[in-house]
Design an enzyme around this catalytic site. Structure first.
Site, PDB file in Angstrom:
ATOM      1  CB  CYS A 188      31.325  22.514  42.101  1.00 17.33           C
ATOM      2  SG  CYS A 188      31.740  22.181  40.306  1.00 17.33           S
ATOM      3  CB  CYS A 201      36.830  21.849  37.771  1.00 24.65           C
ATOM      4  SG  CYS A 201      36.631  23.509  36.750  1.00 24.65           S
ATOM      5  CB  CYS A 237      36.668  26.755  42.272  1.00 25.40           C
ATOM      6  SG  CYS A 237      35.573  27.700  41.531  1.00 25.40           S
ATOM      7  CB  CYS A 269      30.176  27.453  36.108  1.00 24.99           C
ATOM      8  SG  CYS A 269      31.514  27.938  37.052  1.00 24.99           S
ATOM      9  CD  GLN A 286      38.067  43.878  37.492  1.00 23.87           C
ATOM     10  OE1 GLN A 286      38.005  42.875  37.506  1.00 23.87           O
ATOM     11  NE2 GLN A 286      39.091  44.616  37.733  1.00 23.87           N
ATOM     12  CE1 TYR A 310      49.690  49.937  32.468  1.00 23.30           C
ATOM     13  CE2 TYR A 310      49.208  51.507  34.289  1.00 23.30           C
ATOM     14  CZ  TYR A 310      50.387  50.751  33.536  1.00 23.30           C
ATOM     15  OH  TYR A 310      51.753  50.953  33.421  1.00 23.30           O
ATOM     16  CD  GLU A 334      43.436  50.106  27.620  1.00 27.52           C
ATOM     17  OE1 GLU A 334      44.025  48.964  27.041  1.00 27.52           O
ATOM     18  OE2 GLU A 334      43.542  50.328  28.909  1.00 27.52           O
ATOM     19  CG  ASP A 365      43.154  48.271  37.012  1.00 27.54           C
ATOM     20  OD1 ASP A 365      43.654  47.320  37.471  1.00 27.54           O
ATOM     21  OD2 ASP A 365      41.826  48.280  36.586  1.00 27.54           O
ATOM     22  CB  CYS A 393      44.425  41.467  38.736  1.00 18.68           C
ATOM     23  SG  CYS A 393      45.619  41.644  37.580  1.00 18.68           S
ATOM     24  CD  GLU A 400      41.523  42.555  40.948  1.00 20.50           C
ATOM     25  OE1 GLU A 400      41.959  43.811  40.782  1.00 20.50           O
ATOM     26  OE2 GLU A 400      41.365  41.562  40.041  1.00 20.50           O
TER      27      GLU A 400
END
Length: 584
Positions: A207, A213, A216, A307, A396, A427, A452, A507, A534, A575
């Site tokens: 990149c 940026c 990443c 990107c 996701q 969740y 949820e 989750d 996460c 994750e």
């Protein structure tokens, strides 16, 4: 509960390393520190280091916390960073035969004032070694203050946090804003980029905006090194917040635990991006930058047209959408000048691009499309299942790795040889995990049950169940509400779903679960718990809390495995999935 101080919209822990006491229970979470510091119940403002020495809070803390997701207390971003500074300090002490404590790193008030604003002071420190990589993807180094203040009388070291720097790098670094115990740094130059002492390989960077940026952090590292780093993040999460399990797993397994499953795609995997812009009066509309945050400027934007981690279709559509937005900004500006009136233009400062598929319902064929309207419906195919959801709702963003996650959960279900009938998906969002595992429940009397908080997501969960051949409510049922209220929900009670015949999936968001939910989980007594997270730090905190809560109960869970999945290669994110089996 941990006391806190407030500054504007941010909240900070009153005692970063404080023992956490949970309401209406005697349960305490004790972080990995030489001594456990009791919470201070007084109203005075107090921040302490790991050995109880006071660190006076300052206004500069607000520059460290940049989102409302941060919380005071155990496993907050500030708490994690303090633990990581301590680990880095241990390495620095060992290497240099020193005996520094966190207290010794506190920034003097006059020095903090001197560097209180971005760009106010820009000292350069030369030939500094990076010795640690934080979970945020930033390098840490220890810089003698006299080396960048040009004052031999200055004593002590400053911890400098440097984005885009990794352990082994010898760098020149620009010293910026000073916080409570660290300074922000800007990488000027890597002096040994071709040396074997560093794992850096700048030829891997694809990149052109990587140096600026914020999207990443790890493109200069090969894939194996990225996976090892992410495994170390999972391990340190448990070392900090569930140390007994960390030591247990460390003793049992040669490679420790938390090994990270590779993503099938290293680039071109991300199915959603949200570039943004901030209109400025001193910039012509057509010159407005649209992209992602600038690591060197808290309010800056890096202008991008491509990107590398986004899918090819998104990169194909992004320049077109960007041009359209810039032209609209210019048109609004011209109209304002011609009419000399204030015009309220409905132009969102955030662009939205999401991969989707367009189905031919007659033939079953499909092709890829890019959705740019958050009100549109996205269609995704994962394995044998098809899911639809409103573009603004969560799903996701790396669909390539999702089948591996489902296969991993299936493996543990089969290995456990459980005689279960129900999968309870807390969740649940739009129903992904429950529906993807629906073939594992008995065909005769098995059922998926999900909850949820988003009513819109529940609508799509029901739609997705029907779309994938699950009859409602016999084979699948979804309700809107807080996951914490699931077990007291009348609809759930009427469903006759019982814990002794259930596998429970949780989750939660990055902030993790809470004591109330975990207490109810223990009363429900599911046969197996699958905790998908996460944020490994809040996951470790929650699992230790669960372990403490179950000590005096009639049910006991054992953690069978903890693994990571590399949902976002080239970035800091990982994750973590934990498998818990009921043993009593």
């Amino acid at each position: 509960m941990i006391a806190s101080i407030r500054s504007g919209r941010y909240r900070y822990p009153k005692n970063i390393f404080a023992t956490r006491s949970f309401s209406k229970s005697s349960i305490e979470l004790k972080p990995t520190t030489p001594s456990n510091i009791p919470g201070n119940s007084s109203k005075s403002v107090l921040i302490q280091d790991q050995v109880g020495n006071e660190i006076k809070p300052r206004k500069y803390w607000k520059h460290f916390l940049k989102s409302k997701r941060d919380e005071a207390g155990v496993a907050s971003r500030v708490s994690v960073f303090f633990h990581e500074v301590q680990e880095a300090l241990d390495i620095f002490n060992s290497t240099n035969q020193l005996d520094l404590a966190v207290k010794d790193l506190e920034i003097p008030s006059d020095l903090a004032e001197l560097y209180s604003q971005p760009g106010l002071m820009n000292s350069i420190a030369h030939e500094v070694e990076v010795i640690y990589l934080t979970s945020n993807g930033d390098g840490l180094c220890f810089v003698p203050r006299r080396s960048y203040l040009n004052d031999q009388a200055q004593a002590g070291h400053t911890v400098v946090r440097v984005p885009k720097a990794i352990p082994g790098d010898i760098i020149d670094v620009k010293i910026g804003r000073h916080m409570a115990i660290h300074s922000e740094g800007e990488l000027v130059k890597v002096l040994n980029s071709r040396s074997r002492l560093t794992r850096r390989n700048d030829r891997l960077i694809v990149c052109s905006n990587f140096d600026q940026c914020s999207g990443c952090q790890l493109q200069m590292m090969n894939n194996d090194d990225q996976l090892r780093f992410k495994q170390s993040v999972i391990q340190r999460a448990f070392k900090f917040y569930y140390p007994s399990l960390y030591e247990e797993f460390k003793a049992k397994r040669a490679d420790g635990f938390g090994s990270v499953m590779d993503s099938p795609m290293q680039y071109s995997y991300r199915t959603k991006i949200t570039p943004h812009f901030k209109p400025r009066r001193d910039v012509k509309p057509l010159d407005t930058k649209i992209g992602f945050n600038d690591i060197h400027d808290p309010v800056g934007i890096v202008d991008i047209d491509h990107c590398p981690i986004a899918t090819p279709l998104i990169n194909q559509e992004f320049p077109k959408l960007k041009s359209k937005v810039l032209e609209e900004l210019d048109r609004v500006q011209i109209n304002k000048m011609l009419t000399k009136q204030r015009i309220k233009a409905k132009i969102s400062p955030t662009l939205f691009l999401r991969d989707s598929i367009r189905l031919d319902h007659k033939t079953g064929d499909f092709d890829q499309v890019c959705i740019t309207d958050t009100g549109k419906v996205v269609t995704e195919k994962v394995g044998d299942f098809v899911f639809q959801f409103e573009a603004s709702e969560f799903f996701q963003n790396n669909s390539y790795i999702l089948p591996q996650v489902i296969d991993y959960i299936k493996y543990h279900i089969h290995e456990s040889n459980l005689n279960f009938k129900y999968i309870v998906d807390t969740y649940c969002g739009s129903g992904f995990f429950g529906i993807s595992l629906s073939k594992e429940v008995p065909e005769k009397d098995g059922k998926i049950f999900g909850i949820e908080i988003s009513k819109k997501s529940i609508k799509y969960a029901e739609h997705n169940a029907s779309l994938n051949g699950l009859k409602l409510p016999e084979k699948a049922e979804f309700i809107a509400g807080n996951s914490e209220d699931l077990f007291s929900n009348q609809v759930f009670a009427d469903s006759q779903v019982t814990g002794d015949k259930s596998i429970l999936i949780m989750d939660p968001s990055r902030k993790g679960s809470n004591e109330s939910f975990l207490k109810q989980l223990l009363k429900f007594k599911p046969m197996m718990v699958v905790y998908i997270s996460c944020n490994p730090f809040t996951q470790a905190r929650d699992l230790q809390m669960l372990n403490l809560l179950q000590q005096d109960g009639s049910v006991q869970y054992e953690i069978q495995d903890v693994v990571g999945f590399d949902f976002f290669p080239q970035t800091k994110h990982v994750e973590s999935v934990a498998i818990l089996k009921r043993i009593i």
